[in-house]
Write a protein that holds these residues in place. Sequence first.
Motif, PDB file in Angstrom:
ATOM      1  N   ILE A 216      -1.354   3.309 -11.721  1.00 26.50           N
ATOM      2  CA  ILE A 216      -1.984   3.669 -12.991  1.00 26.50           C
ATOM      3  C   ILE A 216      -1.008   3.442 -14.142  1.00 26.50           C
ATOM      4  CG2 ILE A 216      -2.929   5.564 -14.340  1.00 26.50           C
ATOM      5  CD1 ILE A 216      -4.028   6.729 -11.738  1.00 26.50           C
TER       6      ILE A 216
ATOM      7  N   ILE B  20      -8.451  11.242  -6.493  1.00 23.67           N
ATOM      8  CA  ILE B  20      -9.199  12.488  -6.319  1.00 23.67           C
ATOM      9  C   ILE B  20      -9.859  12.519  -4.947  1.00 23.67           C
ATOM     10  CG2 ILE B  20     -11.411  11.744  -7.337  1.00 23.67           C
ATOM     11  CD1 ILE B  20      -9.782  15.095  -7.970  1.00 23.67           C
TER      12      ILE B  20
ATOM     13  N   PRO C  49      -7.650   6.388 -10.237  1.00 24.99           N
ATOM     14  CA  PRO C  49      -7.823   7.843 -10.235  1.00 24.99           C
ATOM     15  C   PRO C  49      -8.942   8.314  -9.309  1.00 24.99           C
ATOM     16  CG  PRO C  49      -8.317   6.910 -12.396  1.00 24.99           C
ATOM     17  CD  PRO C  49      -7.690   5.836 -11.607  1.00 24.99           C
ATOM     18  N   VAL C  50      -9.952   7.477  -9.108  1.00 21.66           N
ATOM     19  CA  VAL C  50     -11.035   7.878  -8.204  1.00 21.66           C
ATOM     20  C   VAL C  50     -10.507   7.948  -6.773  1.00 21.66           C
ATOM     21  CG1 VAL C  50     -13.339   7.322  -7.372  1.00 21.66           C
ATOM     22  CG2 VAL C  50     -12.723   6.846  -9.737  1.00 21.66           C
TER      23      VAL C  50
ATOM     24  N   VAL D  88      -6.383   1.169 -13.992  1.00 26.40           N
ATOM     25  CA  VAL D  88      -6.451   2.423 -14.740  1.00 26.40           C
ATOM     26  C   VAL D  88      -7.741   3.181 -14.444  1.00 26.40           C
ATOM     27  CG1 VAL D  88      -6.644   3.355 -17.075  1.00 26.40           C
ATOM     28  CG2 VAL D  88      -4.890   1.677 -16.547  1.00 26.40           C
ATOM     29  N   LEU D  89      -8.837   2.452 -14.229  1.00 29.33           N
ATOM     30  CA  LEU D  89     -10.116   3.152 -14.059  1.00 29.33           C
ATOM     31  C   LEU D  89     -10.483   3.444 -12.603  1.00 29.33           C
ATOM     32  CD1 LEU D  89     -12.361   1.495 -16.776  1.00 29.33           C
ATOM     33  CD2 LEU D  89     -11.035   3.597 -16.878  1.00 29.33           C
TER      34      LEU D  89
END
Lengths: 213, 550
Positions: B177, B223, B219-220, B215-216
Amino acid sequence: MPDARQPLAEQFATLPQQAEASRLGMWAFLCSEVMFFGGLFLGYIIYRHAYPHAFAVASRETDVLYGTLNTAILLTSSLTMALAVFASKEGQFKEVRHFLIATILLAIAFLGVKALEYTDDFHKHLFPGPMFADAGEPKTQLFFMFYWMMTSLHALHVIIGIGLLSAMTVRSAKNHFSAEYHNPIEITGLYWHFVDIVWIFLYPLLYLINRHS
Amino acid sequence: MNELAPATHTHTSAPAESYLDEHTVRSWLLTTDHKRIGVLYLISIVFYFLVAAVAVGIMRIELLHPHGTLLLNETYNKLFTLHGVLMVWFFLIPSIPSALGNFIIPIMIGARDVAFPKLNLLSWYLFMIGGGFVLYSIMIGGVDTGWTFYTPFSSTYSNTHVLTMVFGVFIAGFSSILTGLNFIITIHKMRAPGMRWFRMPLFLWSLYSTSIILVLATPVLAITLLLMAVERVWGIGIFDPRLGGDPILFQHLFWFYSHPAVYIMVLPSMGVVSELMAAFTRKEVFGYEWVAGASVAIAVVGFLVWGHHMFVSSQSIYAGMVFSILSFIVAVPSGIKVFNWTATLYQGSISFETPMIYALGFIGLFAIGGLTGLFLAALAVDVHVTDTYFVVAHFHYIMVGGAVMGFMGGLHYWWPKITGRLYPEAFGRLAAIVTFIGFNFTFFPQFVMGYLGMPRRYHNYAPEFQVYHVLSTAGASILGIGYLLPVIYLLWSLRYGKKAPANPWHATGLEWQTTSPPPKHNFDETPVVTGPPYDYTEDFEPKPSGVLHA
Ligand code: HEM
Ligand SMILES: [Cu+2]
C-alpha cells in the motif's frame, strides 16, 4: 523531516508542490482506509441481511447512551480540529495549540467512554466466545463479532490520531510552522475528520438500528 | 534529440558522484534514496524467488513418479503453500514495481526522488519483516492451506502455523500500500516541467494503474486476513457455517483482492514491454494513447471479475453468468496491447538484444495465457477444468511466462543504468532463449494433463499422467538453468563487466540522459520535456553495433 529553518524537503522544488503532494497522499491513504473498513461494513451488511432478527436482538444490547455521548464528543472534536486548521492558515499558532489540545482531550474522553462501555460489555458477557451471554443463538455472536472488530479498529485509529495531534502540538510549540507552511496540520485534520466519519457510520449501524422493533 | 534541454547531458562533464559511492552498511540500511531502496528490493526478491524455487524443485522431483515417496502428504501441501505465498507476495507483486519501479520512476519523470522517501524505506522494512514471519512459519513447521488460505480449513481445521504466515502476508500488504501510494503521488506531483500526462513513457502509465490497484485492493486482503485470524484465535465465526458464518464470503473478499492482484503482477511487465518495443524497434509505440488507456481500463475493470474464480463455489448461476461476461470484457484491453505491440513490430528496425528477446517471449507466452483465460472465463469449460493442471498452466503462463519474462527484460534493459556495468550480451541472449524453451517445456504438458483431468495439488496420481509430469519436470530443469544463468553473469558483470555509457541502447527517455549509474539526485539540473516520449524520428543515431558486447 522539514522544520522551521528548512521546511522544504529536498525532493520537492517548491512549498506548494510539497503541500499538494502530502495532501494528495493523505487522500489516497484515506481511500485505502475506506476499502479497509469497507470489507467489514460489507460483511456486516451481508449478515444483517441474512439474520435480521438476530441482529435486531443483538443491537438492543449495546448501550445507546455511551454511543450517543461518544458521537457528541467526536463531532465536537471535529469542530475543534477544523478550527485548528483554520487558525493555522491565519498564522495564529497560539490558538492552533489551544484547539489541538482541545481535540486531544476530546479524543481521550472518547477513549475513556469507550473503555467504560467495554467494561460494561464484558460484565454483560457480550464478548463472543464460550462465555457469551446468549450461547443458544450463535447469530447474535456474529453481530458482536462485528461490534468488537469495528469499534476496536476505530479506537486504534483514534489512538494513532492522538499521536499525530500531539506531534503537531509539539511542532507548533517549537515554531515549526508558519502561515506559509502549515500543511502537516491540515493533513492531520483530514485524517481526523475521516476517523470522525467512520464513527458516524458505526453509530447507527451498531447502536440505533432496530431500536424500535 | 529535441526532447530535452541540453543542460541535462551531465555525462559529458567530469564523472559526477554516483549513488553507489558510499559503501557502509549503514548508508544502505538507512538510505532514503529511491535508487538504493530499489536495489535493496532487488536483492530481497531474488532471495525469496530462490527459496520459492527450491520448494517447487522438490515438488517436481516428487511428481516424477505416480506414487512418489519422497514427501509426506503434509510436506507436499506445505511446499506448495510456501511456493505460492513467496512467489505471489514476495516476488511477483514487488518485483517490477518495488525493485525496478522504485529505481526508474523518479528518474523517468525527471524528479530527484519519490514524493515520500522515508515512507519508501519504511515499506522495504515492512516487506522484510513480513518475509521474516513467513520464513519463521516454515522453520517452526510450515503451513498447509495453499496460498489462498481458504476458510474454514485455514480458520478452523488446519493444525499448522497459519497465524504467523498470514501475519507475514498482512504486513507485506502494508508495504504494498505504501509503495503504491508513493508512486501515485510521485507520478501526479513530481513530473518534470513539460512532461504532460500524454508525454509520459508507457512504463509510468502501467505503474500508475498498478498503484491504484495496490492502494484499493490490498486493504481488502488485509481485513480479510485479519477476520480469518480473529476467527482462528477466538473460534467465532464470520466464515464458520456452524455459527451462521459463510466460508464463501472469504472467497469473495479474497478474490476481490486477488484477481486485481494478478494485474498487479502483469501490468508492470506490460509497461516494461512497451518500453522495450519502442527502444528495440526504434519506433513510437503504435497507438500510444490506447496502450496507456488500456492500462487504466485493466485496473478498473479488473475489480469487477473476481467471481470467475468461484464458478464452482455454489454462487448463483446468474452471478456466474455476469462474471463470465465481465471476464471476457477485461480481456479486451489486454488484447489491445498485444495488437499494438505487434503493430509496433511491423516495419520497425528490430534488433534482437537480450531485453527484446525477453519482450518477444513475453508477448508469446502472455498471449497463450490470456487466451486460455478466456477458456476458463467460459462457465461451462471452467466447470470441466477447474482445479486441474489446466488452471495451473494458465496462471503460470501469465505469471511466470508473462510477468517474469517482463521482469527479466526490464532487469537487463536497465542493468547498465542501475549498476553502471554492461553484461555479456551473448550470455544474455542464451539465457532468454533457454528460459523460453524451458518454460514451454514445463507448462505446456500441464495444459494437456489438466484437460485430461489431472487435479491440482495432488502428489499421487493416476499412472497415465506420468509422461506429462516427467516432461514437465524435465522442462523445469531447463527453466532452472535459464534463471540461474543471469544470476551468474549479472553478478560477474558487477566486477568484470565493461563500464556502461549513459545511454547504451541509444534509447529515448529521461533515465538515459543521466550518467550510469546516476548521481545521488539523478540530475544536475531539472530536465525539461518538450516532446513525446518515443521520439525516434529525427534521424536518431543508429546503435553502434557491439556496444553491449562486454
Ligand atoms: C492478465 C493476467 C492474468 C493473470 C496474472 C492471471 C492469473 C490467474 C491465477 C493466478 C489464477 C489461479 C488462481 C488460483 O486458483 O490459485 C487464475 C485463474 C483464472 N483465470 Fe486468470 N489470469 C490472468 C488473466 C486472465 C484473463 C484475461 C481471464 C479471462 C478472460 C482469466 C480467467 C481466469 C479464470 C476464469 C480463472 C479461474 C479458473 C479456475 O479456478 O477454475 N485470467 N488466473
Ligand atoms: Cu481472476
